[in-house]
Scaffold this active site. Structure first.
Site, PDB file in Angstrom:
ATOM      1  NE  ARG A  44      -7.559  -8.257   0.098  1.00 32.92           N
ATOM      2  CZ  ARG A  44      -6.837  -6.962  -0.271  1.00 32.92           C
ATOM      3  NH1 ARG A  44      -6.293  -6.009  -0.694  1.00 32.92           N
ATOM      4  NH2 ARG A  44      -7.578  -7.694  -2.282  1.00 32.92           N
TER       5      ARG A  44
ATOM      6  CE  LYS B  44      -4.150  -1.790   1.145  1.00 36.92           C
ATOM      7  NZ  LYS B  44      -4.793  -2.224   2.431  1.00 36.92           N
TER       8      LYS B  44
HETATM    9  C1  9MG Z   1     -10.383  -5.133  -1.099  1.00 33.93           C
HETATM   10  N1  9MG Z   1      -8.574  -4.441  -0.020  1.00 33.93           N
HETATM   11  C2  9MG Z   1      -8.243  -4.127  -0.604  1.00 33.93           C
HETATM   12  N2  9MG Z   1      -7.335  -3.421   0.856  1.00 33.93           N
HETATM   13  C3  9MG Z   1      -8.036  -3.969   1.850  1.00 33.93           C
HETATM   14  C4  9MG Z   1      -7.558  -4.450   3.400  1.00 33.93           C
HETATM   15  O1  9MG Z   1      -7.203  -3.549   3.674  1.00 33.93           O
HETATM   16  N3  9MG Z   1      -8.815  -5.217   3.951  1.00 33.93           N
HETATM   17  C5  9MG Z   1      -9.128  -6.228   3.490  1.00 33.93           C
HETATM   18  N4  9MG Z   1     -10.680  -6.592   4.054  1.00 33.93           N
HETATM   19  N5  9MG Z   1     -10.008  -5.895   1.865  1.00 33.93           N
HETATM   20  C6  9MG Z   1      -9.201  -4.775   1.157  1.00 33.93           C
END
Ligand code: 9MG
Length: 274
Positions: A247, A213
């Site tokens: 994730r 990110k």
């Molecule tokens: C779809 N998506 C993109 N970033 C995310 C994040 O930080 N958490 C979750 N649960 N979904 C995300």
């Protein structure tokens, strides 16, 4: 229900033409399956399939378009693998059709705020990840503001959980996610990462999505394809803070980082004497 007896890795599968981290290379079912296969081999516990980009400024996609992207991918993955597939969507119809196609977890960056979303998940009986987002993806990074980011995110998620439980979703089927990068400045994201234990105190298992990110880009000065080391550091910090699901895009490398963390932090790990 998901087995969360140890940290789990959720591999990101963006089936979008404009995905921020894979450039849309996985927008065909065959390519999506190939990528899912490589993530499973690398140690993914869950595959998160999304057909609408949530990156800042991304254009929304209509229901038909989203379905056309995600359903063939979910069908193909479910046919080949026996592992949980999550559907990353905010649309009730996409949730329903994805679950019918083989998904077993709903991952909603909008925390089921769309009309009918809570009832849809309650009716299907699948677990749901409720994520915090201030604003909407198109504009969320324009001027995020909080008086107390940690308290506000926690209160929001607890209120959403109450609504879900009142509608019949079991508390054990609810996961929390602070939504790193979703209507947050770098300082907001860092405060949330530092205070992850406070979110974990709620008792709801916490999902952390920090991989690649912009907060990693801001801290390291690196482009999206070069954020692996920063993402791994953030992943380990999230585990230290109590996150149960990471994730991520880089599954193999995250799996190694998780193994090292487990060896040190979990009793019964390889460092324990027999
Ligand atoms: C779809 N998506 C993109 N970033 C995310 C994040 O930080 N958490 C979750 N649960 N979904 C995300």
């Amino acid at each position: 229900m998901l087995d969360l007896s140890g940290p789990r890795i959720m591999g990101v599968l963006n089936v979008t033409p404009d995905s921020f981290s894979d450039g849309g290379r996985f927008d065909r079912p065959y390519a999506a399956l190939t990528h899912a296969r490589s993530m499973v081999e690398a140690g993914a516990d869950i595959i998160d399939v999304g057909g609408e980009s949530t990156r800042p400024g991304a254009a929304p996609v209509d229901e038909e378009g989203e379905l056309a992207r995600v359903i063939p991918a979910i069908e193909a993955i479910a046919k080949e693998f026996d592992l949980p597939i999550s559907i990353d969507t905010s649309k009730p119809r996409v949730m329903r059709e994805a679950v019918a196609a083989g998904a077993s977890l709903v991952n909603d960056v909008n925390a089921l705020r769309a009309p009918g979303a809570v009832e849809t998940v309650a009716g299907m009986g699948v677990p749901v990840c409720l994520m915090h987002m201030q604003g909407e993806p198109r504009t969320m990074q324009q001027s995020p503001h909080y008086d107390d980011v940690v308290g506000e995110v926690k209160d929001f998620l607890l209120a959403r959980a109450r609504t879900c439980v009142e509608a019949g979703i079991r508390p054990e089927a609810i996961l929390f996610d602070p939504g790193f990068g979703f209507g947050k400045t770098l300082q907001h994201n860092l405060a949330l990462l530092r205070s992850l234990p406070s979110l974990c105190e709620t008792g709801y298992p916490v999902v952390a999505g920090i991989s690649r990110k912009s907060m990693i880009g801001m801290l390291t000065g690196r482009d999206v394809e070069q954020r692996l080391a920063g993402s791994l550091a953030a992943a380990v910090l999230a585990l230290e803070g109590g996150a149960r699901i990471l994730r991520v895009h880089d599954v193999a490398e995250t799996r190694d980082a998780v193994r090292v963390w487990e060896a040190v932090r979990l009793t019964g790990g390889p460092l324990e004497s027999p």
